[in-house]
Enzyme design. Structure first.
Site, PDB file in Angstrom:
ATOM      1  N   CYS A   1       0.805  -1.245   0.137  1.00 50.22           N
ATOM      2  CA  CYS A   1      -0.023  -0.035  -0.024  1.00 50.22           C
ATOM      3  C   CYS A   1       1.083   1.251  -0.223  1.00 50.22           C
ATOM      4  O   CYS A   1       0.387   2.165  -0.823  1.00 50.22           O
ATOM      5  CB  CYS A   1      -1.148  -0.078   1.200  1.00 50.22           C
ATOM      6  SG  CYS A   1      -0.210  -0.220   2.842  1.00 50.22           S
TER       7      CYS A   1
ATOM      8  N   HIS B   1      -2.603   0.585   6.964  1.00 52.64           N
ATOM      9  CA  HIS B   1      -2.715   0.880   5.288  1.00 52.64           C
ATOM     10  C   HIS B   1      -2.278   2.516   5.255  1.00 52.64           C
ATOM     11  O   HIS B   1      -2.334   3.175   6.206  1.00 52.64           O
ATOM     12  CB  HIS B   1      -4.211   0.489   5.084  1.00 52.64           C
ATOM     13  CG  HIS B   1      -4.366   0.376   3.658  1.00 52.64           C
ATOM     14  ND1 HIS B   1      -3.596  -0.500   2.849  1.00 52.64           N
ATOM     15  CD2 HIS B   1      -5.512   1.045   3.060  1.00 52.64           C
ATOM     16  CE1 HIS B   1      -4.076  -0.352   1.754  1.00 52.64           C
ATOM     17  NE2 HIS B   1      -5.226   0.800   1.752  1.00 52.64           N
TER      18      HIS B   1
ATOM     19  N   ASP C   1      -8.020   5.016  -3.371  1.00 55.69           N
ATOM     20  CA  ASP C   1      -7.000   3.749  -2.878  1.00 55.69           C
ATOM     21  C   ASP C   1      -6.389   3.078  -3.889  1.00 55.69           C
ATOM     22  O   ASP C   1      -6.941   2.204  -4.349  1.00 55.69           O
ATOM     23  CB  ASP C   1      -7.886   3.120  -2.013  1.00 55.69           C
ATOM     24  CG  ASP C   1      -6.653   2.071  -1.059  1.00 55.69           C
ATOM     25  OD1 ASP C   1      -5.574   2.089  -1.284  1.00 55.69           O
ATOM     26  OD2 ASP C   1      -7.190   1.352  -0.354  1.00 55.69           O
TER      27      ASP C   1
END
Lengths: 666, 333
Positions: free
Chosen positions: A413, A457, A473
């Site tokens: 991420c 994250h 995202d």
């Protein structure tokens, strides 16, 4: 005659020493993770010396042989800890001093002090954890300390251990109800003064700054970050973006907070609550000032505040589990951004990542709106061969974004968020990296959600005209399972999940039984914090409101007095119960004793062991004898020696007759 | 000034205790006569609890607070436990062992638990002498011997004794003062003397000689030891060989019975006179000679046995009340 001081045996028996050593073992074990191993070994050696002295293998160490040992101990402590002054070093020093006390443990006096120190050290263990099983451990270790105190105070005899244990157990069992009442009633207030010693325990969790690899490291930890209870509806997994930190400054390697952002993170704003989600969060202590929330939160309860960027912050760093309640709404949004802010979120290092910049220019030329450009990049991530992995190749060149986007294409991420935000800035869209947690594990038994460290994250927020800050995202585009099912599924193929914790129960959560056990433990933990540890002023007053009605400040005072009086009545009752039993079983004997006590005022030679006949002899020898007293004694004599039960009416009669008897001291 | 104040306070407490706990031969301890106060360890423990609670408040740590509450509960329970350890204990005075002044008189008490109760680590004694520690388990009767350092001869009544315990944790002391009317006869301290003794009236002409009779008796044989005979006459060598007790017999029974007479002594000091009489009595009896004793109003005819010896010593101890006291005990005449 009334002196109570007398010479006590100063001798300490071997059974007492044994129990003190066991108590010490329990007390030191409670600190196994913060006390350096060298100090533990040193303390163990001192215990060995004491036992050798006890068995006569060594002489009692004199002053001059103790001195070098003390110096050695303190030197060892300084070598291990340096000159830091934190709660941990203080406890370490405590363990050292406590171990040195073992060196001169020979009299009862030393033994008492040592026993008390064990209790104190055990209690201090709770500074570092208030978890239910640890608290239970401390509580049971207290029993060992009580046993040690009891051994100091008793002589060796047959069945000593069994007898002492029975007594300790009954004492512990009796103490529990008292403890519960005291805990509920004891008034709660803020710190009396600020403690000079702070803790320096390294907590797992997101740090002040996020450097490359930080989030991936967190994925190796199965520790809990926080727990959430939803009042009402529960969001879907892909809505669970727990924001905690906004990073606005990219230096070519890492995203950090600028001074501007730091200042913003300290500023509270007030927001109306138009609740879409209503939830309560219990944050595990992480020694930092921030909390976690979904987008656009408003604090409904708790000592937290919300910053302009919609982050939850506290005024102090969290050292114990902390609770707050949020009403989150996705409706209200700030739609204006100042030019200064805009430039702040567009800044990037010059001359870096030329390939990304040129690609951004291509995209700008190709698409008309920002939304189209973003969609194009997302599609690119989805369709091109990007991999989500916790073991990415190291990026070594200066142009890291270029290297990642066009060469390695493997990352987690953080890499995706970092390069995506860079790309957005290169396209002239104000953007920032947001760090927090994504997802959470639903605990069916307890009806709450646990967010673990491995849920950490990073994602991106971009400023869109007319929409305000919008969550994007890129990881979701690359690995949709990361967002929908969590990191375990996302990295299922490479076995990197919790790879440093091979025994962590979370690793085996696909086994139904283990997962059930894990959830049960989690639930006990949660209920413990919720009901016991977080019992604060608010809960106390609401409990008292429920029990005694509103306006409970006075009621609280009344209740305290009431319970204190109740306590003393209980103690008195416990103490006097056997005597009352006797009084009920042998009422005539009891009345007779009362009369004898009255007569004793005048005739001190009389005692309860005398027969009524003897009593009569004494009283009738006196010239001023009283006929009614003689009569009363005769009656009592008859009652004492008849076989049948004396009627209650007669007893009453005798009782009032005894009350009427007035005897003045001769 | 301050000493005077404490003295008067002590006096008041003392008389209050006497009124509250009248003397009696046997006693079951109950709430009326048990006192409870924390020991210094209890006070230190209390200070530690306060420290723990303040730590709990200042670090806002609920569980430390809870441990503080637990320790308060322990303190309260230790009051109850210590009290119950003493309550229901049945005390009675059994007997005493006579001794010579300056030696330890020993008193024997019986401790029993009412209702099969346990009473552990009970300390009994007279301040500031050494205390005896007794465990009464399951209510079973326990005999307990306590020594008392004597100073002067007479009928010793040591008065209120202290019965105390700090069991189980030593944080609290429960105690009671009890006068169980224990008494012991303390004989005068025997004193060597070259004084003449004998009847002042001169009814025994031969008795004017000194006590220098050693060597005039001859060893004649052994006979079986009878309990009560002087240990000086035991043939210890024979005992070492055979394991049985024999006493030596001496021939020389022809000597006239002797008398020790109080009035025959020249020394004005009564105590010294009695001590000398005691010394002479013992040395004569140890040689196996019969001897009698005269005190004002009392004449114990010559004898050699153990009972006679006891009677003589008791009479010396109880002087000048020997007549009434001994008659009440059925001795002499």
């Amino acid at each position: 005659m009334l002196q109570r001081r007398f010479h006590h045996a100063a001798f300490l028996g071997p059974q007492a020493l044994l129990w003190l050593v066991i108590a010490q073992l329990f007390a030191v074990l409670a600190h196994y993770d913060i006390v350096p191993v060298t100090l533990l070994i040193f303390a163990a050696l001192l215990v060995g010396v004491r036992i050798a002295v006890m068995r006569g293998r060594l002489n009692e160490p004199g002053r001059w042989s103790k001195l070098p040992i003390v110096v050695l101990g303190i030197g060892l402590f300084l070598v291990v800890n340096g000159f830091q002054f934190t709660v941990e070093t203080a406890v370490g020093f405590f363990v050292l001093a406590y171990g040195l006390k073992m060196l001169e443990l020979k009299s009862r006096r030393d033994a008492y002090i040592f026993g008390f120190l064990s209790i104190l050290l055990l209690t201090l263990g709770l500074l570092f954890s208030q978890a239910p099983f640890f608290t239970l451990y401390i509580f049971l270790s207290m029993a060992v300390c009580l046993l040690a105190l009891m051994s100091i105070n008793s002589r060796i005899c047959v069945g000593l251990l069994k007898r002492n244990m029975t007594n300790v157990i009954s004492m512990m069992l009796l103490a529990i109800p008292l403890l519960v009442v005291f805990y509920l009633v004891f008034p709660r207030f803020g710190p009396l003064w600020s403690m000079p010693l702070k803790s320096n325990t390294a907590f797992t969790g997101l740090g002040e700054n996020v450097s490359p690899g930080d989030v991936a490291n967190l994925a190796r930890s199965g520790k809990r970050a926080f727990r959430v209870v939803f009042n009402g509806e529960r969001p879907m997994p892909w809505d669970l973006y727990w924001r905690s930190l906004v990073l606005d400054n990219y230096d070519g390697i890492a995203w950090k907070r600028s001074f501007y952002q730091r200042a913003r993170d300290k500023k509270p704003v007030s927001k109306g609550s138009a609740a879409e989600w209503d939830y309560e969060i219990v944050v595990d202590p992480h020694n930092l000032e921030w909390g976690f929330a979904l987008e656009n939160p408003a604090i409904a309860q708790g000592a937290a505040f919300v910053t302009p960027d919609g982050l939850v912050r506290f005024n102090t760093s969290l050292k114990s589990p902390t609770e707050y309640r949020i009403s989150a709404s996705s409706l209200e949004k700030e739609l204006v951004i100042s030019d200064f802010e805009k430039s702040q979120f567009l800044r990037m290092p010059r001359n870096l990542n030329p390939r990304t910049r040129s690609w951004a220019e291509e995209l700008m030329a190709q698409y008309l709106t920002d939304q189209q450009r973003i969609d194009a990049v997302m599609t690119f991530f989805r369709t091109e061969s990007y991999y989500y992995t916790l073991n990415p190749p190291l990026l070594e060149t200066d142009d890291r974004v270029d290297e990642f986007l066009f060469d390695s294409r493997r990352g987690f991420c953080e890499h995706y968020a970092s390069s995506f935000a860079f790309l957005l800035r290169a396209m002239g869209i104000p953007s920032r990296v947001v760090v927090g947690y994504q997802g959470g594990e639903w605990n069916q038994q307890g009806g709450f959600m646990v967010v673990h460290q491995y849920d950490a994250h990073a994602w991106v927020e971009a400023w869109m005209e007319g929409k305000g800050w919008t969550m994007l995202d890129p990881t979701a585009a690359v690995a949709p399972s990361r967002v929908e099912n969590g990191i375990r599924d996302a990295v299922a193929g490479e076995d990197t999940f919790l790879q440093d914790n091979p025994l962590s129960l979370a690793r085996f959560s696909h086994v139904a039984v283990i997962n059930w056990v894990r959830n049960q433990i989690e639930m006990i933990n949660y209920k413990w914090y919720k009901l016991v540890v977080n019992y604060d002023q608010r809960r106390q007053s609401s409990l008292f409101n429920a029990l005694f009605g509103k306006n409970s400040a006075w009621h609280l005072a009344y209740a305290t007095i009431f319970i204190a009086v109740g306590m003393f009545i209980t103690i008195g009752f416990m103490a006097l119960w056997p005597e009352w039993c006797r009084r009920r079983k042998q009422p005539v004997h009891y009345l007779y004793e009362r009369l004898v006590r009255k007569i004793q005022v005048r005739y001190p030679q009389v005692h309860t062991g005398m027969t009524p006949g003897n009593l009569l002899e004494v009283t009738q020898a006196d010239s001023k004898n009283m006929p009614e007293l003689t009569q009363l004694i005769r009656t009592l004599e008859q009652c004492l020696y008849i076989d049948t039960q004396v009627a209650a009416k007669d007893l009453k009669h005798i009782q009032s007759a005894i009350k009427r008897v007035k005897i003045s001291p001769g | 000034m301050f000493a005077q104040l404490t003295e008067s306070i002590n006096q008041r407490i003392s008389s209050w205790v006497s009124r509250r706990i009248p003397p009696s031969k046997e006693k079951v301890l109950s709430h009326k006569e048990i006192f409870v106060l924390p020991t210094r360890w209890g006070l230190l423990f209390g200070a530690m609890v306060v420290l723990i609670i303040v730590t709990g408040i200042n670090y806002q740590n609920s569980m430390i607070l809870a441990m503080g509450m637990f320790l308060i509960a322990v303190m309260i329970l230790s009051i109850v436990f210590t009290y119950k350890n003493l309550s229901g204990l049945e005390l009675s005075y059994r007997q005493s062992q006579a001794c010579f002044a300056g030696e330890n008189a020993s008193f024997e008490f019986v401790l029993t638990g009412k209702n099969r109760s346990n009473h552990i680590g009970i300390e009994l004694g007279w301040v500031p002498d050494k205390f005896s520690i007794v465990d009464v388990l399951d209510g079973k009767a326990v005999n307990c011997q306590i020594d008392y350092q004597t100073k002067a001869r007479g009928l010793l009544a040591p008065g209120r004794m202290l019965i105390t315990t700090t069991w189980p944790l030593g944080l609290v002391r429960a105690w009671s003062w009890q006068d169980l009317q224990a008494q012991a006869v303390v004989y005068p301290r025997p004193m060597e003397s070259e004084e003449h003794w004998g009847s002042a009236e001169g009814e025994n002409e031969n008795s004017g000689q000194t006590m220098n009779l050693e060597g005039q008796e001859d060893f004649s044989g052994l006979k079986t030891f009878v309990p009560g005979e002087s240990l000086n006459r035991v043939a210890w060598k024979k005992y070492a060989q055979t394991g049985e007790l024999y006493s030596k017999e001496f021939t020389n029974p022809g000597i006239d019975p002797e008398w020790i007479d109080f009035t025959a002594f020249q020394i004005a000091d009564v105590e010294m006179r009695l001590s000398m009489m005691c010394g002479q009595l013992l040395s004569t009896l140890d040689k196996g000679r019969p001897i009698g004793m005269k005190l004002p109003g009392l004449a114990l005819p010559p004898g050699t046995n153990f009972v006679h010896r006891q009677n003589c010593l008791t009479a010396l101890a109880l002087f000048p009340d020997h007549n009434s006291r001994m008659q009440s005990q059925g001795i002499g005449g």
